[in-house]
Design an enzyme around this catalytic site. Structure first.
Site, short mmCIF file in Angstrom:
data_model
loop_
_atom_site.label_atom_id
_atom_site.label_comp_id
_atom_site.label_asym_id
_atom_site.label_seq_id
_atom_site.Cartn_x
_atom_site.Cartn_y
_atom_site.Cartn_z
CB THR A 24 94.26 46.53 41.00
OG1 THR A 24 95.43 46.84 41.75
CG2 THR A 24 94.05 47.59 39.94
NE ARG A 28 93.43 39.17 39.41
CZ ARG A 28 93.86 40.01 38.51
NH1 ARG A 28 95.16 40.22 38.40
NH2 ARG A 28 93.04 40.61 37.70
CE LYS A 135 86.70 41.73 37.20
NZ LYS A 135 87.18 42.60 36.12
CG ASP A 286 93.90 39.44 29.65
OD1 ASP A 286 92.90 39.50 28.92
OD2 ASP A 286 93.90 39.80 30.85
CG ASP A 288 90.36 38.56 32.32
OD1 ASP A 288 91.48 38.78 31.83
OD2 ASP A 288 89.78 39.38 33.04
CG ASP A 290 90.47 42.22 31.06
OD1 ASP A 290 91.48 41.53 30.79
OD2 ASP A 290 90.16 42.56 32.21
CB THR A 353 96.18 51.83 38.79
OG1 THR A 353 97.25 52.71 38.42
CG2 THR A 353 96.38 50.49 38.11
CD GLU A 372 93.88 50.56 33.99
OE1 GLU A 372 94.45 50.96 35.00
OE2 GLU A 372 93.26 49.48 33.95
CD GLU A 373 100.44 50.60 32.78
OE1 GLU A 373 101.27 49.85 32.25
OE2 GLU A 373 99.73 50.27 33.74
CB SER A 374 98.14 47.44 32.46
OG SER A 374 96.85 47.97 32.71
C1 G1P Z 1 97.26 45.81 36.96
C2 G1P Z 1 97.39 46.98 36.02
C3 G1P Z 1 96.10 47.78 35.99
C4 G1P Z 1 94.94 46.86 35.64
C5 G1P Z 1 94.92 45.66 36.56
C6 G1P Z 1 93.86 44.65 36.14
O1 G1P Z 1 97.04 46.27 38.28
O2 G1P Z 1 98.47 47.80 36.36
O3 G1P Z 1 96.23 48.82 35.06
O4 G1P Z 1 93.72 47.55 35.72
O5 G1P Z 1 96.17 45.01 36.56
O6 G1P Z 1 94.06 44.18 34.85
P1 G1P Z 1 98.23 46.38 39.37
O7 G1P Z 1 98.84 45.02 39.48
O8 G1P Z 1 99.22 47.36 38.81
O9 G1P Z 1 97.58 46.87 40.63
ZN ZN Z 2 92.53 40.51 32.18
#
Ligand code: G1P
Ligand code: ZN
Length: 550
Positions: A24, A28, A135, A286, A288, A290, A353, A372-374
């Site tokens: 995403t 990592r 990234k 968090d 980094d 963002d 996402t 985003e919800e995250s």
């Molecule tokens: C997660 C979050 C997503 C966000 C990403 C990076 O990804 O759900 O919204 O953009 O971290 O911060 P996921 O682990 O769900 O693929």
């Molecule tokens: Zn981050």
């Protein structure tokens, strides 16, 4: 085997690692995976090979930095040597190697760089036994789009050599300039570009007046990258009391914590905001920088509501005074945003996402604010989500309306109704079994389309697919989505940012026109029960409860 070429460049033979497909948000892995010989080098060389295929690197600038986690500086030193060998004209390295994701995006844009390499695993823990990541961001300042990350991945599968030069480690502790062959390497302070940008968006005078009036806040930097910048902006520029920023010093292991600003990992801040003498406002970012968490006294603003509220009040912020072109949210994010967008008469885009899918909408001027919800929110000022930007949005709203976060939420729910919302994460699952659980659901989609849940008929059951209205690029398998007649939703998808096993995310949303303050649990209980049954969580994984609920 390493050979020295005529121009002094070292070329080392390598063989591919099969697991370097970015997820995403970049590649990592466990830190130790990145520390094994050639692992980092292979991936970085693949990025450079793909970049070089599009543009000769000699006239290009590369920005380099990370969130300060364990292995940040050694990785940066390696990448500097590789970037020189690959012929970049200019390399901008953040002082102390510390660069937040939004600052990276700002610097790429203001310095017109080809892109940047950001070393971070975001909100995942840091340390030799924890997580690391790389990234690649492109020219618009945003994460490389899927088409580019797929090319990088294909390149990693055929890579047979990487390039480097012999060069002593650079002193990253102070700003400096070095000419190495044809490459100029500069250690620079990224703060200025980033703060200047924020200053253009917000009315710093109005925010100073807020703090002058006795407004108190607590910002938890979680021992991550935003600490020094938050101290500078909040305490030095806006006049918040000394000590407003806590855990301000970036540490390689984030002080042993999990730098994820949510109710679970930022519990110290949550407790402080629930105490009798709580400040007026609480926020955290968090690893980094963002992501953001927004709290009032005894009040949690869920990310979906925060996004909707920022959009609702955007005209009170100088940068958005003339209105918004449109807004966007990732598919699993609460639909609270859609209702505000409808009331404003602007488009609301629904994307897969990950921030990379917002990039072309922002570039094309179709979208001004997205999230985003995250715990990620941002705008067209950058091509990344921006934690401090979200904090300044909230301070601006509070300054302009005089409302506390709790009152602003109440007013919002009265006007629009409430999407009760939760995300349940099931971590450390067996990867194959988790994939099978989602596959099984996918197979059942036709039958589910005719089912009922929580007393409501299903109106849509699909595996989310997206087509960019700008580029036509498509993306599939964005998550299983079950939408009910009253607007409630259940969404199921596998995380693409983990480093071990699998994490299954279950997103629950229940819309109530008469929704008001209070815990979401009772409202979501019927959906949660249905979700457990659909996934057969007990039968497949022996799980009764999520690892983390946000
Ligand atoms: C997660 C979050 C997503 C966000 C990403 C990076 O990804 O759900 O919204 O953009 O971290 O911060 P996921 O682990 O769900 O693929
Ligand atoms: Zn981050």
């Amino acid at each position: 085997m390493t050979a020295t070429l005529a121009n002094g460049i070292l070329e080392t033979a390598t063989t591919p690692f099969p697991d370097q497909r970015p997820g995403t948000s970049g590649l990592r892995r466990k830190t130790r995976a990145f520390m094994q010989p050639r692992y980092l080098e292979n991936f970085v060389q693949a990025v450079f090979d793909v970049a070089a295929a599009d543009a000769p690197l000699a006239r290009e600038t590369l920005v380099l930095g990370g969130d300060g986690r364990y292995f940040n500086v050694p990785a940066i030193q390696t990448i500097i040597r590789m970037a020189i060998a690959n012929g970049f004209g200019r390399i901008l390295v953040a002082r102390d190697g510390l660069l937040s994701t939004p600052a990276m995006s700002a610097v790429i844009r203001t310095r017109m760089a080809l892109g940047g390499l950001m070393l971070s695993a975001s909100h995942n823990p840091g340390g030799i036994d924890a997580d690391f990541g790389v990234k690649f961001n492109v020219r618009n300042g945003g994460p490389a789009p899927e088409e580019v990350t797929e090319r990088i991945y294909r390149r990693t599968l055929e890579i047979d050599r990487f390039r480097s030069v012999r060069l002593a480690d650079l002193d990253l502790g102070r700003e400096s300039d070095h000419q190495v062959g044809a490459t100029r390497v500069s250690v620079f302070d990224p703060l200025a570009d980033y703060v200047a940008l924020l200053e253009r968006l917000f009315d710093f005078g109005a925010l100073r007046a807020l703090f002058r009036g006795g407004f108190r806040m607590c910002f938890d930097a979680m021992h991550a990258v935003t600490g020094p910048c938050a101290v500078h902006i909040l305490e030095e520029r806006l006049g918040a009391a000394a000590g407003t920023v806590v855990r301000a010093q970036p540490l390689p292991d984030f002080g042993g914590g999990h730098p994820d600003p949510n109710l679970v990992h930022a519990h110290a801040l949550v407790e402080r905001m629930n105490a009798a003498d709580a400040p007026d406002f609480g926020a955290a970012c968090d690893g980094d920088g963002d992501r953001n968490l927004i709290l009032g006294r005894g009040c949690f603003v869920s990310p979906g509501d925060s996004l909707a509220l920022i959009v609702e009040h955007a005209r009170r912020i100088p940068a958005y005074r003339d209105g918004l072109a449109g807004v966007a949210r990732s598919m699993p994010t609460s639909t609270a945003l859609d209702r505000v967008a409808a009331s404003l008469g602007i488009a609301c885009y629904e994307t897969p996402t990950g921030w990379k899918y917002f990039g072309d909408l922002l570039d094309a001027g179709l979208c001004s604010i997205c999230g985003e919800e995250s715990f990620g929110t941002g705008s067209d000022h950058l091509r990344e989500k921006d934690g401090l930007w979200a904090v300044l949005c909230w301070l601006s709203i509070i300054a302009a309306t005089g409302m506390t976060p709790a009152r602003a939420l109440d007013a919002h729910w009265r006007a629009f109704g409430r999407s009760y919302y939760q995300r349940h994460d099931f971590e450390d699952l067996d990867a194959a079994a988790a994939a099978e659980a989602v596959d099984a659901l996918r197979q059942r989609l036709p039958a589910l389309a005719a089912a009922r849940f929580a007393g409501e008929a299903v109106v849509l059951a699909d595996d989310f697919a997206y087509r960019s209205p700008v580029t036509g690029a498509t993306s599939e398998h964005g998550g299983i989505r079950i939408v009910l007649a009253d607007g409630s939703r259940m969404v199921f998808r596998l995380s693409g940012t983990g480093t071990a096993g699998a994490t299954l995310r279950v997103y629950l949303e229940r819309y109530r026109r008469d929704g008001a303050a209070g815990d979401p649990e009772p409202h979501l209980a019927p959906l949660l029960e249905a979700a457990h049954a659909l996934l057969q969580l007990r039968e497949r994984f022996g799980r009764e409860r999520a690892t983390v609920i946000t």
